[in-house]
Design a protein around this motif. Structure first.
Motif, PDB file in Angstrom:
ATOM      1  N   UNK A  36      44.834  43.279 -15.396  1.00  0.00           N
ATOM      2  CA  UNK A  36      43.545  43.013 -14.751  1.00  0.00           C
ATOM      3  C   UNK A  36      43.142  44.093 -13.757  1.00  0.00           C
ATOM      4  N   UNK A  37      44.119  44.847 -13.236  1.00  0.00           N
ATOM      5  CA  UNK A  37      43.787  45.911 -12.290  1.00  0.00           C
ATOM      6  C   UNK A  37      43.036  47.050 -12.956  1.00  0.00           C
ATOM      7  N   UNK A  38      43.168  47.165 -14.270  1.00  0.00           N
ATOM      8  CA  UNK A  38      42.508  48.241 -15.017  1.00  0.00           C
ATOM      9  C   UNK A  38      41.354  47.715 -15.876  1.00  0.00           C
ATOM     10  N   UNK A  39      41.585  46.584 -16.542  1.00  0.00           N
ATOM     11  CA  UNK A  39      40.620  46.093 -17.531  1.00  0.00           C
ATOM     12  C   UNK A  39      39.604  45.110 -16.966  1.00  0.00           C
ATOM     13  N   UNK A  40      39.853  44.590 -15.764  1.00  0.00           N
ATOM     14  CA  UNK A  40      38.963  43.589 -15.192  1.00  0.00           C
ATOM     15  C   UNK A  40      39.673  42.256 -15.058  1.00  0.00           C
ATOM     16  N   UNK A  41      39.163  41.393 -14.196  1.00  0.00           N
ATOM     17  CA  UNK A  41      39.868  40.145 -13.909  1.00  0.00           C
ATOM     18  C   UNK A  41      39.221  38.919 -14.527  1.00  0.00           C
ATOM     19  N   UNK A  42      38.406  39.127 -15.559  1.00  0.00           N
ATOM     20  CA  UNK A  42      37.850  38.002 -16.310  1.00  0.00           C
ATOM     21  C   UNK A  42      38.061  38.260 -17.802  1.00  0.00           C
ATOM     22  N   UNK A  84      31.406  39.280 -30.667  1.00  0.00           N
ATOM     23  CA  UNK A  84      30.296  39.089 -31.613  1.00  0.00           C
ATOM     24  C   UNK A  84      29.087  39.911 -31.197  1.00  0.00           C
ATOM     25  N   UNK A  85      28.803  39.973 -29.904  1.00  0.00           N
ATOM     26  CA  UNK A  85      27.675  40.778 -29.420  1.00  0.00           C
ATOM     27  C   UNK A  85      27.882  42.258 -29.719  1.00  0.00           C
ATOM     28  N   UNK A  86      29.100  42.729 -29.525  1.00  0.00           N
ATOM     29  CA  UNK A  86      29.397  44.139 -29.792  1.00  0.00           C
ATOM     30  C   UNK A  86      29.259  44.453 -31.280  1.00  0.00           C
ATOM     31  N   UNK A  87      29.739  43.536 -32.123  1.00  0.00           N
ATOM     32  CA  UNK A  87      29.622  43.736 -33.571  1.00  0.00           C
ATOM     33  C   UNK A  87      28.147  43.771 -33.987  1.00  0.00           C
ATOM     34  N   UNK A  88      27.344  42.890 -33.390  1.00  0.00           N
ATOM     35  CA  UNK A  88      25.910  42.864 -33.707  1.00  0.00           C
ATOM     36  C   UNK A  88      25.246  44.159 -33.254  1.00  0.00           C
ATOM     37  N   UNK A 108      37.686  41.855 -19.937  1.00  0.00           N
ATOM     38  CA  UNK A 108      38.763  42.368 -20.784  1.00  0.00           C
ATOM     39  C   UNK A 108      38.308  42.464 -22.234  1.00  0.00           C
ATOM     40  N   UNK A 109      37.575  41.444 -22.698  1.00  0.00           N
ATOM     41  CA  UNK A 109      37.066  41.464 -24.068  1.00  0.00           C
ATOM     42  C   UNK A 109      36.122  42.640 -24.291  1.00  0.00           C
ATOM     43  N   UNK A 110      35.344  42.981 -23.272  1.00  0.00           N
ATOM     44  CA  UNK A 110      34.439  44.134 -23.373  1.00  0.00           C
ATOM     45  C   UNK A 110      35.238  45.412 -23.633  1.00  0.00           C
ATOM     46  N   UNK A 111      36.362  45.577 -22.932  1.00  0.00           N
ATOM     47  CA  UNK A 111      37.192  46.761 -23.139  1.00  0.00           C
ATOM     48  C   UNK A 111      37.811  46.753 -24.529  1.00  0.00           C
ATOM     49  N   UNK A 112      38.324  45.600 -24.962  1.00  0.00           N
ATOM     50  CA  UNK A 112      38.942  45.505 -26.290  1.00  0.00           C
ATOM     51  C   UNK A 112      37.908  45.753 -27.390  1.00  0.00           C
ATOM     52  N   UNK A 113      36.717  45.183 -27.209  1.00  0.00           N
ATOM     53  CA  UNK A 113      35.666  45.327 -28.220  1.00  0.00           C
ATOM     54  C   UNK A 113      35.139  46.750 -28.308  1.00  0.00           C
ATOM     55  N   UNK A 114      35.573  47.595 -27.400  1.00  0.00           N
ATOM     56  CA  UNK A 114      35.171  48.997 -27.440  1.00  0.00           C
ATOM     57  C   UNK A 114      35.674  49.752 -28.647  1.00  0.00           C
ATOM     58  N   UNK A 115      36.589  49.148 -29.413  1.00  0.00           N
ATOM     59  CA  UNK A 115      37.073  49.819 -30.628  1.00  0.00           C
ATOM     60  C   UNK A 115      36.142  49.595 -31.816  1.00  0.00           C
ATOM     61  N   UNK A 116      35.183  48.673 -31.684  1.00  0.00           N
ATOM     62  CA  UNK A 116      34.289  48.356 -32.800  1.00  0.00           C
ATOM     63  C   UNK A 116      33.349  49.531 -33.073  1.00  0.00           C
ATOM     64  N   UNK A 117      33.291  49.930 -34.329  1.00  0.00           N
ATOM     65  CA  UNK A 117      32.452  51.062 -34.741  1.00  0.00           C
ATOM     66  C   UNK A 117      31.414  50.623 -35.781  1.00  0.00           C
ATOM     67  N   UNK A 118      30.325  51.308 -35.813  1.00  0.00           N
ATOM     68  CA  UNK A 118      29.308  51.045 -36.829  1.00  0.00           C
ATOM     69  C   UNK A 118      29.896  51.302 -38.227  1.00  0.00           C
ATOM     70  N   UNK A 133      43.840  48.308 -23.390  1.00  0.00           N
ATOM     71  CA  UNK A 133      42.402  48.095 -23.539  1.00  0.00           C
ATOM     72  C   UNK A 133      41.922  48.459 -24.927  1.00  0.00           C
ATOM     73  N   UNK A 134      41.047  49.439 -25.011  1.00  0.00           N
ATOM     74  CA  UNK A 134      40.510  49.847 -26.298  1.00  0.00           C
ATOM     75  C   UNK A 134      39.407  50.881 -26.139  1.00  0.00           C
ATOM     76  N   UNK A 135      38.408  50.548 -25.334  1.00  0.00           N
ATOM     77  CA  UNK A 135      37.240  51.418 -25.176  1.00  0.00           C
ATOM     78  C   UNK A 135      37.624  52.824 -24.735  1.00  0.00           C
ATOM     79  N   UNK A 136      38.525  52.927 -23.762  1.00  0.00           N
ATOM     80  CA  UNK A 136      38.941  54.229 -23.233  1.00  0.00           C
ATOM     81  C   UNK A 136      40.381  54.573 -23.608  1.00  0.00           C
ATOM     82  N   UNK A 137      40.931  53.856 -24.553  1.00  0.00           N
ATOM     83  CA  UNK A 137      42.302  54.123 -24.973  1.00  0.00           C
ATOM     84  C   UNK A 137      42.375  55.393 -25.814  1.00  0.00           C
ATOM     85  N   UNK A 138      43.474  56.105 -25.707  1.00  0.00           N
ATOM     86  CA  UNK A 138      43.634  57.376 -26.427  1.00  0.00           C
ATOM     87  C   UNK A 138      43.493  57.220 -27.934  1.00  0.00           C
ATOM     88  N   UNK A 139      43.817  56.042 -28.457  1.00  0.00           N
ATOM     89  CA  UNK A 139      43.734  55.825 -29.905  1.00  0.00           C
ATOM     90  C   UNK A 139      42.297  55.690 -30.389  1.00  0.00           C
TER      91      UNK A 139
END
Length: 469
Positions: free
Chosen positions: A193-199, A231-235, A203-213, A169-175
């Motif tokens: 999909x059992x952890x990140x979601x089935x759409x 794009x929404x997360x970056x905005x 999944x993109x929401x979890x991955x985009x969790x690494x985006x920082x200001x 994922x990303x949002x809750x990943x240890x890194x």
């Protein structure tokens, strides 16, 4: 179980890894539906705080994605290293040994440095275990500890940049407690999909969790739902984003491999990148095989340009050198050209599609094309095998022994038949699968091993022995 004081003073690599392997390890243990609360940054935050937050002492390039993030990370690290910087790289999983995950300047962490980090982290982890026990929670996990060890090592060695690949994922990943100055998001498809979601959107929401200001983002995720979420997360974070096919384009040439002799050296594969589209193209070559690797390389190039904008001095020649010398095991890796043998860790639908697409682009297709396949039970087995049927003439199903997540042969056979394989071959072990595959492929047919990093790890020695014999 702890490590006694006397053992700590004479800690060996084996003892350290045995201690580590007693921790919860989601690479080895299947995740369960409804257990998302298992993934949290609180344990990692407490661990890093107790270590005086080593990850804050160096800038990072942080990568997430379903596919391609490891290759992209390795390319970016090699580029910046070619410019003369001291670059740390943290990748997962490993193929042969755990040290592959942590490197500086292309050299894996030494046993001495690994044990130095273990000596520092073990007493802290065991203290956190005691606190967790009183709160009826759990202490740091296997991956969290190893990530912290990478951070300790990078701080201790004074890296100029650390290239960090997420684990899941990303949002809750240890890194995701690193200090990014650029973030990269690669291809996104359905996986875990059992952890990140089935759409794709989830999944993109979890991955985009690494985006920082303030940390620019490079994205090669092309699915419309993924692009929208990123794009929404970056905005939301008010950070600049560079999107493939909007801000830069890439056009690979036809991938070909040198099939003369027994060399395991791949040819260089050229591609051109335009940033922005319509500008004068820049042409580069990569050592890693696969049509998709051109996109990964383009992502690394754009991230390099971001770093230049932040004060790094990296020339076009440094980019060229870094890309040409980047290779990773089990990424469409040619073990041999005569006979043709490929080892690939394609472990999801997108990866299998890329593997097939790359092999189809080769010249002089062999008549016999044999796939040795094993995968984790939580993967889309039918879809992966269905894709493989479009290229391979035979499949040998097996099961690796080093990970309990492995799908049973019964389940693989059922998935294969549903995927169009009416008479799949079966082997009780990867070693037997290699023998069957070698017999089926003969002296001129292609033998390809794919489906999992764990399969790649188990089969590598067997492949080498059979090729040499």
């Amino acid at each position: 179980m702890g490590v006694d004081k006397q053992t700590k003073q004479r800690l060996t690599r084996l003892q350290a890894l045995q201690w580590l392997d007693r921790r919860s390890n989601f690479e080895q243990t299947p995740t369960k539906l409804g257990k998302k609360t298992t993934f949290t940054l609180s344990r990692m935050g407490a661990l890093l705080k107790a270590l005086d937050n080593p990850q804050r002492q160096f800038p990072s390039a942080h990568l997430a994605g379903t596919k391609g993030k490891g290759s992209t990370a390795a390319m970016l690290a090699a580029i910046v290293q070619s410019a003369g910087y001291r670059v740390g790289c943290y990748l997962s999983p490993h193929v042969d040994k755990i040290e592959e995950r942590i490197s500086i300047a292309g050299r894996q962490i030494s046993t001495a440095d690994l044990l130095t980090a273990f000596h520092k982290i073990i007493p802290i982890v065991e203290r956190l275990d005691q606190l967790a026990l009183r709160k009826n929670t759990t202490g740091p996990t296997w991956f969290e500890i190893l990530t912290a060890i990478a951070f300790i090592h990078f701080e201790r060695k004074g890296v100029d940049l650390a290239v960090i690949e997420t684990g899941l994922g990303g949002r809750l990943d240890a890194t995701n407690l690193c200090n990014p100055i650029v973030s990269l998001i690669t291809n996104i498809s359905l996986d875990h999909t059992d952890v990140l979601g089935n759409t794709i959107r989830a999944i993109a929401f979890e991955k985009a969790g690494i985006i920082r200001r303030g940390s620019p983002v490079v994205s090669t995720a092309l699915h419309p739902d993924a692009m929208k979420v990123i794009a929404e997360r970056a905005a939301l974070k008010r950070t600049k984003i560079f999107i493939l096919n909007r801000d830069f384009t890439v056009r690979p040439s036809k991938v070909g491999a040198n099939k003369t002799g027994n060399s395991t050296q791949t040819n260089l594969h050229s591609f051109e990148i335009q940033a922005p589209p319509g500008s004068l193209p820049e042409i580069y070559s990569i050592a890693m095989a696969g049509v998709h690797q051109a996109e990964n390389a383009a992502s690394a190039i754009i991230a390099t340009k971001v770093l230049v904008g932040q004060g790094f001095q990296i020339a076009k020649q440094d980019i060229a050198v870094g890309l040409r010398k980047t290779c990773l095991p089990a990424r469409i890796e040619w073990i041999s050209y005569s006979p043709p043998v490929i080892l690939d860790a394609a472990h999801n639908v997108a990866s299998m599609h890329s593997l097939v697409q790359t092999l189809e682009s080769q010249n002089n297709q062999p008549k016999k094309r044999i796939l040795i396949f094993a995968a984790s039970a939580d993967k889309e087995l039918k879809a992966m095998l269905q894709i493989s049927k479009t290229y391979f003439t035979d499949v040998v199903l097996t099961r690796y022994a080093t990970n309990p997540r492995a799908a049973t042969i019964t389940r693989l056979r059922d998935a294969a038949k549903k995927g169009g394989w009416q008479e799949p071959h079966v082997a009780v072990s990867p070693t037997e699968a290699v023998l069957i595959g070698k017999r089926l492929s003969g002296k001129t047919g292609l033998l390809c091993v794919a489906g999992s990093f764990f399969l790649a790890a188990e089969v590598r020695n067997a492949l080498t022995r059979n090729i040499n014999s």
